[in-house]
Design an enzyme around this catalytic site. Structure first.
Site, PDB file in Angstrom:
ATOM      1  N   ASP A 187       0.833  -1.198   0.000  1.00 26.50           N
ATOM      2  CA  ASP A 187       0.000   0.000   0.000  1.00 26.50           C
ATOM      3  C   ASP A 187       0.876   1.260   0.000  1.00 26.50           C
ATOM      4  O   ASP A 187       2.105   1.164   0.056  1.00 26.50           O
ATOM      5  CB  ASP A 187      -0.888  -0.052   1.248  1.00 26.50           C
ATOM      6  CG  ASP A 187      -2.314   0.369   0.969  1.00 26.50           C
ATOM      7  OD1 ASP A 187      -2.511   1.155   0.030  1.00 26.50           O
ATOM      8  OD2 ASP A 187      -3.213  -0.074   1.701  1.00 26.50           O
ATOM      9  N   ASP A 274     -10.171   3.187  -3.657  1.00 26.82           N
ATOM     10  CA  ASP A 274     -10.798   1.944  -3.185  1.00 26.82           C
ATOM     11  C   ASP A 274     -12.216   1.782  -3.735  1.00 26.82           C
ATOM     12  O   ASP A 274     -13.012   2.725  -3.739  1.00 26.82           O
ATOM     13  CB  ASP A 274     -10.884   1.951  -1.648  1.00 26.82           C
ATOM     14  CG  ASP A 274      -9.519   1.809  -1.019  1.00 26.82           C
ATOM     15  OD1 ASP A 274      -8.512   1.818  -1.756  1.00 26.82           O
ATOM     16  OD2 ASP A 274      -9.471   1.692   0.212  1.00 26.82           O
TER      17      ASP A 274
END
Ligand code: GLA
Length: 617
Positions: A187, A274
């Site tokens: 990430d 997301d």
């Protein structure tokens, strides 16, 4: 950053044009270090994030692993069982990461140390693969965005720095050599959200990190520094796993032009923020990946994020939407990472995520990402060339009202006078196409997904849209400064300009066009199978064409047709010049129409492969 060998050779060949050459290459030009052998087809598996966020533990994950097997999902490909954010307890003084043993009890070794080895071995013993999560910065996403959720790292500020920044080699050895993980999602909040001005940083909770990613502002982000971090981690991961390399999933949400360069270091890369369990975010994420067919291929996949099937707008009461979500991910060869609570799955949902014909489209070994054929209001059409010569066709109704739509067989390069068979992979029925076109009657949010088998109308000619997996974008060239989510820019596209408008020829959209940013360089793996390269310039300006590093042709932009012999060429490179303000095209854009390759004569090609075969020991 080291320049690749190929680019160095190119510049040397081009004595007279070396200025042009250097300008065309630029900082992002580097050797490819991702390993294509891992993730030869898009990764498939399960990740807890969309269902459980940080509220996850070992028993829940192992129960899911058991279900993947019991429900037959593992057998059809869903093998990667991944952990997301929430496992890291703290970083010890010696730099070693400690696992939260209250949620992962098998990690407690009893000697003061923790290890994921027992957990990973359990998954391996089940015939599954294991994935882990970390961040390219010092801190993870949940530490910032889910600060009040359970299972956060504990201890001092330094102990809570559980991301890989500054610990890449040590963490890679731990994750892959010592613990045995097969996959990592890396990430990027650690290099995006912890600016000195952020509240939690000002309060002293986290150390400040000058952001490399400014969300939604690619031109203001430090893409080169971000690229270097992912490149370094990729190298560290490879060094830690000399035999079987892990899959590297780059999770920088399409920021900092990551989708233009991530394929050199990772096997999949997120192209958008997301996903959520909503129809709108599903389409948004699909739209971020769908124009990028020229960036994907075996070992390197655009990732519009995990599946939301089973959740919210795609749950057991929304099967049409769930089928469309699955169809869209399959037609663009997206990774298929389930992310719902499998213990509450229904048979209908399993029939969707486990549909073998749909999975076969996603996992097709040719690795072509489907290309966008057309968009007519809410109707979108995509086509994906498959390895056995058939093609997958998706006709999608993105809107709220029923629509009928027809796609002419000629748009699919099919001979309308010969028989064409369609297999409807959701209805499980095959039928003959008549009238020269594929007809669709679509309810709201419905997708028709077909596998079409017929005869090509011009079998000797192959368009790039029929083999996008063979293309690599080596250099991205010009980028406008006002690019961003509202004004996306894709440096190399088929049928569309980098800015998203249709490529037009004689007043009509031309899906055979190749449009690139000025200064871009693309490579096509011809593998000695073709005899001519063909293109029709459209005020495009000069172009240099290299075959295996040798200059084959230098177009000055005045040619009516470019037609270059490419016999025996394995790698063809097209190098477009940097931007200038002359010409009919928008600034910074080059377009060639009818870009195609003419196949080597069948007898010659088979003669060559015969002799190659006899040379083998
Ligand atoms: C980011 C990622 C998500 C998830 C969370 C975890 O938002 O994009 O997929 O991993 O972090 O905190």
């Amino acid at each position: 950053m080291t320049k690749g060998l190929v680019s160095a050779a190119l510049c040397a060949t081009l004595a007279a044009g070396s200025l042009f050459c250097e300008a065309a290459l630029g900082a992002s030009e580097s050797a490819n270090i991702a390993d294509p052998a891992v993730a030869a087809t898009p990764p498939m598996g399960w990740n807890p994030w969309n269902a459980f966020r940080t509220d996850v533990d070992e028993s829940r994950i192992l129960e899911t692993a058991r279900l993947l097997k019991e429900l037959g999902l593992a057998k059809i490909g869903y093998r990667y069982v991944n952990i997301d954010d929430g496992w890291a307890f703290r970083r010890e003084a010696d730099g070693r990461l400690r696992i939260r043993t209250s949620t992962f009890p098998s990690a407690e070794l009893g000697n003061g140390q923790t290890s994921f080895r027992p957990y990973v071995e359990k998954l391996h013993a089940m015939g599954l693969k294991a994935g882990i999560y970390s961040d390219i910065g010092r801190n993870t996403c949940a530490q910032f965005w889910d600060a009040n959720e359970p299972n956060q790292p504990v201890g001092s500020r330094l102990q809570r720095e559980v991301g890989t920044y500054g610990f890449q080699k040590q963490d890679a050895l731990l994750f892959f050599t010592e613990w045995g993980f097969d996959y990592i999602k890396l990430d990027a909040c650690g290099v995006a959200d912890y600016a000195a001005s952020a509240d939690l940083v000002k309060k002293g909770r986290f150390r400040a990190f000058m952001p490399l990613i400014l969300r939604d502002r690619p031109a203001a982000s430090d893409a080169a520094a971000l690229e270097k971090l992912y490149a370094d981690f990729s190298r560290a991961a490879q060094a830690a796993t000399p035999s079987s390399r892990p899959i590297l999933a780059i999770c920088a949400w399409g920021e900092a032009d990551v989708a233009d360069w991530a394929g050199r270091y990772g096997n999949l890369w997120r192209t958008s923020p997301d996903i959520d369990k909503t129809w709108a975010t599903m389409l948004r994420n699909f739209d971020s990946a769908a124009p990028r067919a020229l960036f994907a291929g075996p070992g390197r996949w655009n990732d519009p994020d995990m599946l939301e099937i089973g959740n919210g707008d795609f749950d057991a009461t929304h099967l049409t939407e769930a089928r469309t979500h699955m169809s869209l991910w399959a037609i663009i060869a997206a990774p298929l990472i389930l992310s719902y609570d499998l213990s509450r799955s229904t048979k209908e949902l399993l029939d969707i995520v486990g549909n073998p014909d749909v999975i076969a489209i996603d996992q097709d070994p040719a690795g072509n990402q489907g290309v966008i054929l057309s968009r007519d209001g809410d109707i979108q059409v995509l086509v994906k060339q498959l390895a056995d010569g058939s093609q997958a066709l998706a006709i999608v109704n993105r809107g709220e009202t029923s629509r009928s739509y027809a796609v002419p067989l000629t748009d699919l390069h099919l001979d309308a006078t010969a028989p064409v068979t369609a297999h409807d992979v959701w209805q499980h029925r095959s039928y003959a196409i008549s009238g020269g076109q594929v007809q669709a009657q679509l309810g709201p949010h419905e997708t028709l997904l077909l596998r079409l088998t017929g005869t090509l109308d011009n079998p000797d000619t192959v368009y790039l849209s029929q083999m996008p997996a063979r293309v690599r974008v080596l250099a991205s060239g010009f980028r406008p400064t006002d690019r961003g989510p509202e004004r996306p820019w894709v440096p190399a596209r088929l049928g569309y300009l980098p800015s998203g408008e249709s490529a037009i020829r004689n007043g009509r959209p031309d899906r055979k066009a190749l449009a690139v940013a000025a200064g871009a360089r693309i490579e096509i793996a011809l593998n000695g199978e073709f005899k001519r390269f063909h293109a029709v310039p459209d005020g495009a300006g000069p172009l240099q064409i290299f075959g295996d590093g040798r200059l084959l042709f230098r177009a000055d932009g005045t040619e009516r047709i470019i037609d270059v012999p490419v016999i025996n060429v394995r790698r063809l490179q097209l190098v477009s010049p940097p931007a200038n303000r002359s010409g009919s095209l928008p600034y910074g854009v080059r377009v060639w129409h009818e870009v195609s390759l003419i196949k080597q004569d069948a007898d010659l090609a088979s003669g060559r492969s015969r002799s190659a075969a006899t040379r083998r020991p």
